[in-house]
Design a protein around this motif. Structure first.
Motif, PDB file in Angstrom:
ATOM      1  N   CYS A 185       1.068  -1.132   0.068  1.00 39.78           N
ATOM      2  CA  CYS A 185      -0.160  -0.136   0.029  1.00 39.78           C
ATOM      3  C   CYS A 185       0.908   1.257   0.005  1.00 39.78           C
ATOM      4  N   PRO A 186       0.475   2.435  -0.228  1.00 38.35           N
ATOM      5  CA  PRO A 186       1.326   3.554  -0.044  1.00 38.35           C
ATOM      6  C   PRO A 186       1.794   3.632   1.232  1.00 38.35           C
ATOM      7  N   THR A 187       3.100   3.855   1.280  1.00 38.64           N
ATOM      8  CA  THR A 187       3.842   3.985   2.576  1.00 38.64           C
ATOM      9  C   THR A 187       3.073   4.829   3.520  1.00 38.64           C
ATOM     10  N   LEU A 188       2.739   4.342   4.847  1.00 39.64           N
ATOM     11  CA  LEU A 188       1.958   4.880   5.739  1.00 39.64           C
ATOM     12  C   LEU A 188       2.742   5.149   7.224  1.00 39.64           C
ATOM     13  N   GLU A 189       2.096   6.399   7.676  1.00 42.37           N
ATOM     14  CA  GLU A 189       2.710   6.530   9.050  1.00 42.37           C
ATOM     15  C   GLU A 189       1.605   7.226   9.946  1.00 42.37           C
ATOM     16  N   THR A 190       1.407   6.666  10.959  1.00 46.26           N
ATOM     17  CA  THR A 190       0.404   7.191  11.626  1.00 46.26           C
ATOM     18  C   THR A 190       0.987   7.131  13.287  1.00 46.26           C
ATOM     19  N   THR A 191       0.057   7.698  14.086  1.00 43.94           N
ATOM     20  CA  THR A 191       0.616   7.594  15.660  1.00 43.94           C
ATOM     21  C   THR A 191       0.744   6.350  16.071  1.00 43.94           C
ATOM     22  N   ASN A 192      -0.104   5.335  15.714  1.00 46.81           N
ATOM     23  CA  ASN A 192       0.059   3.805  16.306  1.00 46.81           C
ATOM     24  C   ASN A 192       0.745   2.812  15.301  1.00 46.81           C
ATOM     25  N   PHE A 193       0.913   3.417  14.095  1.00 45.72           N
ATOM     26  CA  PHE A 193       1.759   2.091  13.623  1.00 45.72           C
ATOM     27  C   PHE A 193       1.996   2.772  11.895  1.00 45.72           C
ATOM     28  N   LYS A 194       2.884   2.074  11.470  1.00 43.24           N
ATOM     29  CA  LYS A 194       3.759   2.574  10.263  1.00 43.24           C
ATOM     30  C   LYS A 194       3.835   1.278   9.349  1.00 43.24           C
ATOM     31  N   VAL A 195       3.614   1.533   8.145  1.00 47.20           N
ATOM     32  CA  VAL A 195       3.906   0.481   7.095  1.00 47.20           C
ATOM     33  C   VAL A 195       4.850   0.920   6.141  1.00 47.20           C
ATOM     34  N   GLU A 196       6.113   0.495   6.063  1.00 42.81           N
ATOM     35  CA  GLU A 196       7.164   0.769   4.998  1.00 42.81           C
ATOM     36  C   GLU A 196       7.637  -0.299   4.418  1.00 42.81           C
ATOM     37  N   PHE A 197       8.344   0.047   3.188  1.00 46.19           N
ATOM     38  CA  PHE A 197       8.931  -0.976   2.203  1.00 46.19           C
ATOM     39  C   PHE A 197      10.286  -0.863   2.112  1.00 46.19           C
ATOM     40  N   GLU A 198      10.957  -2.125   1.869  1.00 41.18           N
ATOM     41  CA  GLU A 198      12.234  -2.059   1.528  1.00 41.18           C
ATOM     42  C   GLU A 198      12.699  -2.981   0.400  1.00 41.18           C
ATOM     43  N   VAL A 199      13.684  -2.832  -0.629  1.00 37.03           N
ATOM     44  CA  VAL A 199      13.906  -3.846  -1.447  1.00 37.03           C
ATOM     45  C   VAL A 199      15.428  -4.331  -1.146  1.00 37.03           C
ATOM     46  N   ASN A 200      15.482  -5.573  -0.995  1.00 34.52           N
ATOM     47  CA  ASN A 200      16.989  -6.203  -0.853  1.00 34.52           C
ATOM     48  C   ASN A 200      17.242  -6.829  -2.291  1.00 34.52           C
ATOM     49  N   ILE A 201      18.854  -6.441  -2.739  1.00 35.75           N
ATOM     50  CA  ILE A 201      19.250  -7.327  -3.707  1.00 35.75           C
ATOM     51  C   ILE A 201      20.247  -8.447  -3.022  1.00 35.75           C
ATOM     52  N   VAL A 202      19.797  -9.574  -3.280  1.00 37.62           N
ATOM     53  CA  VAL A 202      20.456 -10.560  -2.594  1.00 37.62           C
ATOM     54  C   VAL A 202      21.258 -11.627  -3.636  1.00 37.62           C
ATOM     55  N   ILE A 203      22.829 -11.629  -3.421  1.00 29.32           N
ATOM     56  CA  ILE A 203      23.648 -12.425  -4.418  1.00 29.32           C
ATOM     57  C   ILE A 203      24.179 -13.403  -3.558  1.00 29.32           C
ATOM     58  N   VAL A 204      23.671 -14.720  -3.918  1.00 31.42           N
ATOM     59  CA  VAL A 204      24.423 -15.901  -3.634  1.00 31.42           C
ATOM     60  C   VAL A 204      25.300 -16.224  -4.069  1.00 31.42           C
ATOM     61  N   LEU A 205      26.636 -16.799  -3.387  1.00 24.64           N
ATOM     62  CA  LEU A 205      27.930 -17.198  -4.132  1.00 24.64           C
ATOM     63  C   LEU A 205      27.808 -18.746  -3.975  1.00 24.64           C
ATOM     64  N   HIS A 206      28.695 -19.489  -5.052  1.00 23.01           N
ATOM     65  CA  HIS A 206      28.700 -20.865  -4.908  1.00 23.01           C
ATOM     66  C   HIS A 206      29.208 -21.405  -3.444  1.00 23.01           C
ATOM     67  N   ASP A 207      29.790 -20.500  -2.797  1.00 23.76           N
ATOM     68  CA  ASP A 207      30.408 -20.998  -1.361  1.00 23.76           C
ATOM     69  C   ASP A 207      29.390 -20.841  -0.170  1.00 23.76           C
ATOM     70  N   ASP A 208      28.359 -20.377  -0.894  1.00 26.38           N
ATOM     71  CA  ASP A 208      27.055 -20.109   0.070  1.00 26.38           C
ATOM     72  C   ASP A 208      27.352 -18.796   0.894  1.00 26.38           C
ATOM     73  N   HIS A 209      28.262 -17.959   0.462  1.00 24.73           N
ATOM     74  CA  HIS A 209      28.202 -16.603   1.175  1.00 24.73           C
ATOM     75  C   HIS A 209      26.915 -15.829   0.635  1.00 24.73           C
ATOM     76  N   LEU A 210      26.307 -15.116   1.280  1.00 27.78           N
ATOM     77  CA  LEU A 210      25.092 -14.342   1.110  1.00 27.78           C
ATOM     78  C   LEU A 210      25.696 -13.086   0.909  1.00 27.78           C
ATOM     79  N   ILE A 211      25.363 -12.153   0.211  1.00 28.43           N
ATOM     80  CA  ILE A 211      25.494 -10.775  -0.020  1.00 28.43           C
ATOM     81  C   ILE A 211      24.198 -10.021  -0.267  1.00 28.43           C
ATOM     82  N   THR A 212      23.961  -8.909   0.646  1.00 23.50           N
ATOM     83  CA  THR A 212      22.558  -8.470   0.647  1.00 23.50           C
ATOM     84  C   THR A 212      22.938  -6.979   0.589  1.00 23.50           C
ATOM     85  N   GLU A 213      22.242  -6.241  -0.324  1.00 21.90           N
ATOM     86  CA  GLU A 213      22.228  -4.907  -0.193  1.00 21.90           C
ATOM     87  C   GLU A 213      20.729  -4.502  -0.130  1.00 21.90           C
ATOM     88  N   ASN A 214      20.749  -3.252   0.613  1.00 23.72           N
ATOM     89  CA  ASN A 214      19.168  -2.996   1.167  1.00 23.72           C
ATOM     90  C   ASN A 214      18.933  -1.517   0.806  1.00 23.72           C
TER      91      ASN A 214
END
Length: 297
Positions: A260-289
């Protein structure tokens, strides 16, 4: 005796804005003449707040602040007590969609800890021996579009071992360089999130590249806040060791109801983020937020 009760709204998509008329028909189907004690309609809009298991017990004061917030509530009597003829009967109705007092009608949103829902319910009261009938249907409310134009604010990013946060042993990380951009961090909810990503080089083969959409829901009061991030959807944009220097498109549609559109009120907030997740073959996890602001225009 076979009797059925149904609610049908005139709009197929069931989307309404504050101040509009909610119109439709109550459909009664009966094999025989039907005696009833009255047919009524009630409309309700609620914000339900819930605490995650990790927050329960931490803030005793929360229990008062997480009571449901009523945005809209109204009742009308459609038909007084009487009889409905055999066959199919359609009774039209109209309901003005107005918030209670000085409240605002927030957009319909189905989350984990915050839930904003609007329902219409029809009740047919019957005599002692016959069972009362009821039917509920949900309708969507969209917030009023904002008048001002959304400025495109592209976000460029470079991901290397040095740019990563929360890394214990940086020296053990393989070397890599990933560049890219998101077309905007303020996004129109009805349009996709676009961008591109380029793997310039990587010492270790890449297994997968994913886009993860996250909702951050905050409930609370002056005594404290509980903030929880949960995944909405995960889209794989590349699989296997991609060609270095090749542009990989970023494309994500925002799912209806779960955003929903980003929402900010006195009792609650709803915000959004996107992560770019890169999984390497040695199972290292690289995340940028990347925080996102969603708007309706």
């Amino acid at each position: 005796m076979s009797v059925s009760l149904d609610l049908r709204l005139k709009r197929a998509n069931k989307v309404y804005h504050e101040g509009e008329l909610l119109s439709g028909v109550v459909v009664i189907s009966s094999r025989d003449v039907l005696q009833h004690q009255g047919i009524s309609l009630s409309m309700e809009g609620l914000v339900n707040l819930q605490l995650s298991s990790k927050s329960v017990g931490v803030f005793e004061a929360f229990y008062n602040s997480v009571k449901p917030i009523q945005l809209v509530s109204s009742n009308i009597e459609v038909v007084k007590a009487g009889k409905v003829p055999a066959g199919k009967t359609e009774i039209p109705f109209e309901f003005p969609l107005q918030a209670k007092g000085n409240r605002v009608l927030y957009e319909t949103y189905h989350g984990v800890f915050v839930n904003i829902q609007y329902t219409l319910r029809c009740d047919m009261r019957r005599s002692l021996l016959a069972k009362d009938l009821s039917k509920t249907c949900e309708f969507m409310v969209h917030s009023q579009p904002q008048k001002s134009k959304v400025q495109p604010n592209p976000v460029d990013f470079t991901i290397t071992p040095d740019t990563l946060q929360n890394v214990r042993e940086r020296t053990s990380l393989p070397k890599f360089l990933i560049r890219g951009h998101l077309d905007a961090s303020t996004c129109v909810i009805t349009q996709p999130l676009n961008g591109e990503l380029v793997v310039e080089n990587s010492e270790v083969a890449i297994k997968s590249i994913e886009l993860q959409l996250v909702r951050v829901e905050t409930c609370g009061c002056a005594e404290g806040y509980a903030r929880d991030a949960t995944e909405i959807q995960n889209i794989q944009i590349a699989e296997g060791d991609v060609c270095h220097g090749l542009s990989i498109p970023i494309y994500m549609v925002f799912p209806r109801l779960f955003t929903c559109p980003t929402l900010e009120t006195t009792n609650f907030k709803v915000e959004f983020e996107v992560n770019i997740v890169i999984v390497l073959h040695d199972d290292h996890l690289i995340t940028e937020n990347f925080p996102l602001k969603l708007v309706r225009v």
